[in-house]
Design an enzyme around this catalytic site. Structure first.
Site, PDB file in Angstrom:
ATOM      1  N   GLU A  39      51.185  -3.437 -10.166  1.00 18.97           N
ATOM      2  CA  GLU A  39      52.266  -3.811  -9.464  1.00 18.97           C
ATOM      3  C   GLU A  39      52.361  -3.564  -8.170  1.00 18.97           C
ATOM      4  O   GLU A  39      51.635  -2.476  -7.564  1.00 18.97           O
ATOM      5  CB  GLU A  39      53.471  -3.035 -10.172  1.00 18.97           C
ATOM      6  N   HIS A  40      52.883  -4.572  -7.583  1.00 20.56           N
ATOM      7  CA  HIS A  40      52.764  -4.661  -6.046  1.00 20.56           C
ATOM      8  C   HIS A  40      51.444  -4.923  -5.431  1.00 20.56           C
ATOM      9  O   HIS A  40      51.213  -4.584  -4.063  1.00 20.56           O
ATOM     10  CB  HIS A  40      53.722  -3.449  -5.448  1.00 20.56           C
ATOM     11  N   ASP A  42      49.748  -7.723  -5.762  1.00 19.41           N
ATOM     12  CA  ASP A  42      49.573  -8.997  -5.471  1.00 19.41           C
ATOM     13  C   ASP A  42      49.803  -9.330  -4.014  1.00 19.41           C
ATOM     14  O   ASP A  42      49.093 -10.234  -3.424  1.00 19.41           O
ATOM     15  CB  ASP A  42      50.478 -10.015  -6.620  1.00 19.41           C
ATOM     16  N   GLY A 130      62.787  -7.479 -15.050  1.00 15.68           N
ATOM     17  CA  GLY A 130      61.296  -7.322 -14.517  1.00 15.68           C
ATOM     18  C   GLY A 130      60.208  -8.155 -15.442  1.00 15.68           C
ATOM     19  O   GLY A 130      58.977  -8.104 -15.238  1.00 15.68           O
ATOM     20  N   SER A 133      62.425 -13.935 -14.672  1.00 16.03           N
ATOM     21  CA  SER A 133      63.476 -15.184 -15.068  1.00 16.03           C
ATOM     22  C   SER A 133      63.317 -16.019 -13.978  1.00 16.03           C
ATOM     23  O   SER A 133      63.311 -17.334 -14.013  1.00 16.03           O
ATOM     24  CB  SER A 133      64.584 -14.782 -15.557  1.00 16.03           C
ATOM     25  N   GLU A 166      60.975 -18.735  -3.571  1.00 17.52           N
ATOM     26  CA  GLU A 166      61.645 -17.227  -3.698  1.00 17.52           C
ATOM     27  C   GLU A 166      61.700 -16.600  -2.417  1.00 17.52           C
ATOM     28  O   GLU A 166      62.725 -15.990  -2.070  1.00 17.52           O
ATOM     29  CB  GLU A 166      60.526 -16.639  -4.650  1.00 17.52           C
ATOM     30  N   ASP A 178      53.915 -13.631 -10.585  1.00 15.67           N
ATOM     31  CA  ASP A 178      54.775 -14.158 -11.323  1.00 15.67           C
ATOM     32  C   ASP A 178      54.752 -15.884 -11.728  1.00 15.67           C
ATOM     33  O   ASP A 178      54.721 -15.957 -12.974  1.00 15.67           O
ATOM     34  CB  ASP A 178      56.450 -14.006 -11.106  1.00 15.67           C
ATOM     35  N   TYR A 228      62.183  -3.906  -1.999  1.00 14.85           N
ATOM     36  CA  TYR A 228      60.989  -4.498  -2.134  1.00 14.85           C
ATOM     37  C   TYR A 228      60.168  -5.066  -0.863  1.00 14.85           C
ATOM     38  O   TYR A 228      59.288  -4.948  -0.641  1.00 14.85           O
ATOM     39  CB  TYR A 228      61.018  -5.896  -3.209  1.00 14.85           C
TER      40      TYR A 228
HETATM   41  C1  GLA Z   1      57.895  -8.643  -8.579  1.00 14.53           C
HETATM   42  C2  GLA Z   1      57.292  -9.769  -7.607  1.00 14.53           C
HETATM   43  C3  GLA Z   1      55.758  -9.890  -7.910  1.00 14.53           C
HETATM   44  C4  GLA Z   1      55.217  -8.569  -7.921  1.00 14.53           C
HETATM   45  C5  GLA Z   1      55.829  -7.724  -8.977  1.00 14.53           C
HETATM   46  C6  GLA Z   1      55.391  -6.210  -8.619  1.00 14.53           C
HETATM   47  O1  GLA Z   1      58.025  -9.242  -9.869  1.00 14.53           O
HETATM   48  O2  GLA Z   1      57.942 -11.233  -7.881  1.00 14.53           O
HETATM   49  O3  GLA Z   1      55.306 -10.669  -7.213  1.00 14.53           O
HETATM   50  O4  GLA Z   1      55.083  -7.956  -6.696  1.00 14.53           O
HETATM   51  O5  GLA Z   1      57.396  -7.612  -8.476  1.00 14.53           O
HETATM   52  O6  GLA Z   1      54.175  -6.238  -9.159  1.00 14.53           O
END
Ligand code: GLA
Length: 392
Positions: A39-40, A42, A130, A133, A166, A178, A228
């Site tokens: 997570e995070h 990317d 999470g 969508s 986004e 995602d 975020y």
């Molecule tokens: C959201 C973001 C992704 C990623 C996740 C955390 O889903 O859209 O790019 O950073 O959070 O892993």
């Protein structure tokens, strides 16, 4: 064709014909995703291990009668939105229209020739869970427009354009996980993605006696998007300090724990914690992938537990509801590991559990969660599925 598909397609076709007087030319399905670990990482050029799932958004698309006038209909919100391709300013944050308009704007910005279009969509990717969508909405739109107008885009390019939508229309400085997972997913497989090179490898998710259970906390905290973006800035702040001390660093992906230890005194505490988290989360992706290949479920569960702890105390992106759910699961004898999934501040936990024990876990946690927070948890059954595709 699955029953769900048929149900959605009938509704989409009916509404499309009712609104625009003819049937759509293009039908598309776009999946949400789960993320096993990473997570995070990317947007720090690191590694992630997501998979597309069988919760989908369905699209019916066709050309409009006008060169630039376009219309989108959301069946789930029961709302219609008319707009012009020459005038696509983002609506206030949180508006579903932004995801579709954002993609159209990014395509035009990239030099692609679009014409007016009509699009109707509906789906069952739970919002705020999470499970991305929003990426499903962007990627399905992009894929549909690519087909409708013969734009010749690769899936990778579509993922990049959707990610930009986004950034510019939803205001979230997200990474590419995602969108990549929604477009590149493969049935029965997780996707180990190097977010710097976009090289990827598929790993079968055969859990042999174990299962992955998603539990939705049914909370989405409003600070999720702003926090975020703050995490992203903090990582960048760390990189800038590290770059002054060491050569060859362009992102936290390039930093070792030893290097971080050497500059830790020069970093605000929060920034040091964020950097440590990212370095170790990348290692956790590798450990989890190794465990998956060796069917070492205990190690996989252990990695999930460590990730939960680190998201709670180092990256600080959990919330009381999620911590409660993960703690409950991690004390349960049939759970190998549980952690929050996705961007943070709510959504789902991902639980690696012994097959057959799901009901007991769910019913116990349901009662405990209800007593603590006065809310329900919702179990979500997922099947690992293919990425975006045409229907029919
Ligand atoms: C959201 C973001 C992704 C990623 C996740 C955390 O889903 O859209 O790019 O950073 O959070 O892993």
């Amino acid at each position: 064709m699955g029953v769900t598909n048929l149900k959605y397609l009938e509704r989409l076709n009916d509404r499309f014909r009712g609104t625009f007087g003819h049937l759509p030319t293009t039908l598309v399905r776009a999946p949400g995703r789960i993320n096993l670990i990473g997570e995070h990482t990317d947007y720090n050029d690191g590694f992630v291990l997501p998979a597309a799932v069988s919760h989908l958004i369905y699209f019916a698309i066709g050309k409009s009668d006008h060169a630039t006038q376009s219309c989108i209909v959301s069946l789930d919100f029961d709302e219609r939105f008319d707009f012009d391709l020459t005038d696509m300013a983002p609506l206030p944050e949180g508006s579903w229209q932004n995801y579709v308009m954002g993609v159209a704007a990014e395509l035009i910005n990239d030099g692609k020739e679009l014409y007016g279009f009509n699009l109707v969509f509906a789906g069952d990717v739970p919002r705020g869970s999470g499970m991305s969508s929003s990426a499903a909405l962007e990627c399905g739109t992009c894929y549909g427009l690519n087909e409708l107008f013969n734009l010749g885009l690769s899936r990778t390019k579509m993922a990049e354009l959707s990610q930009m939508a986004e950034h510019h229309y939803a205001g979230v400085q997200c990474g590419i996980m995602d969108q990549f997972a929604s477009l590149m997913g493969k049935e029965g497989h997780a996707l180990l993605l190097d977010c710097r090179s976009l090289q990827h490898q598929y790993f079968p998710v055969g859990l042999n006696g174990y299962s992955l259970l998603l539990l939705n906390s049914n909370v989405t905290h409003s600070l999720a998007d702003s926090e975020y973006n703050i995490r992203r800035q903090q990582c960048q702040q760390g990189v800038e300090v590290l770059q002054k001390e060491f050569d060859g660093i362009t992102s936290l992906r390039d930093v070792s724990k030893e290097q971080l230890d050497k500059v830790v005194d020069k970093l605000p505490i929060a920034v040091a914690k964020r950097c440590k988290y990212i370095i170790e989360e990348n290692q956790r992706v590798m450990r989890f992938t190794g465990a998956l290949s060796e069917s070492n479920w205990y190690e996989a569960g252990q990695v999930l537990r460590e990730a939960q702890h680190a998201m709670r105390y180092e990256y600080e992106i959990t919330c009381p509801e999620i911590d409660f759910m993960a703690d409950y699961a991690n004390k349960h004898s049939d759970v190998l590991g549980a952690r929050m999934m996705g961007g943070g501040f709510g959504g789902c936990t991902l639980n690696l559990v012994r097959e057959g024990s799901e009901e007991a876990l769910i019913s116990g946690l349901k009662v405990a969660y209800l007593m603590e927070f006065g809310k329900e948890i919702t179990p979500i059954e997922v099947r690992v599925a293919d990425g975006v595709s045409l229907i029919g």
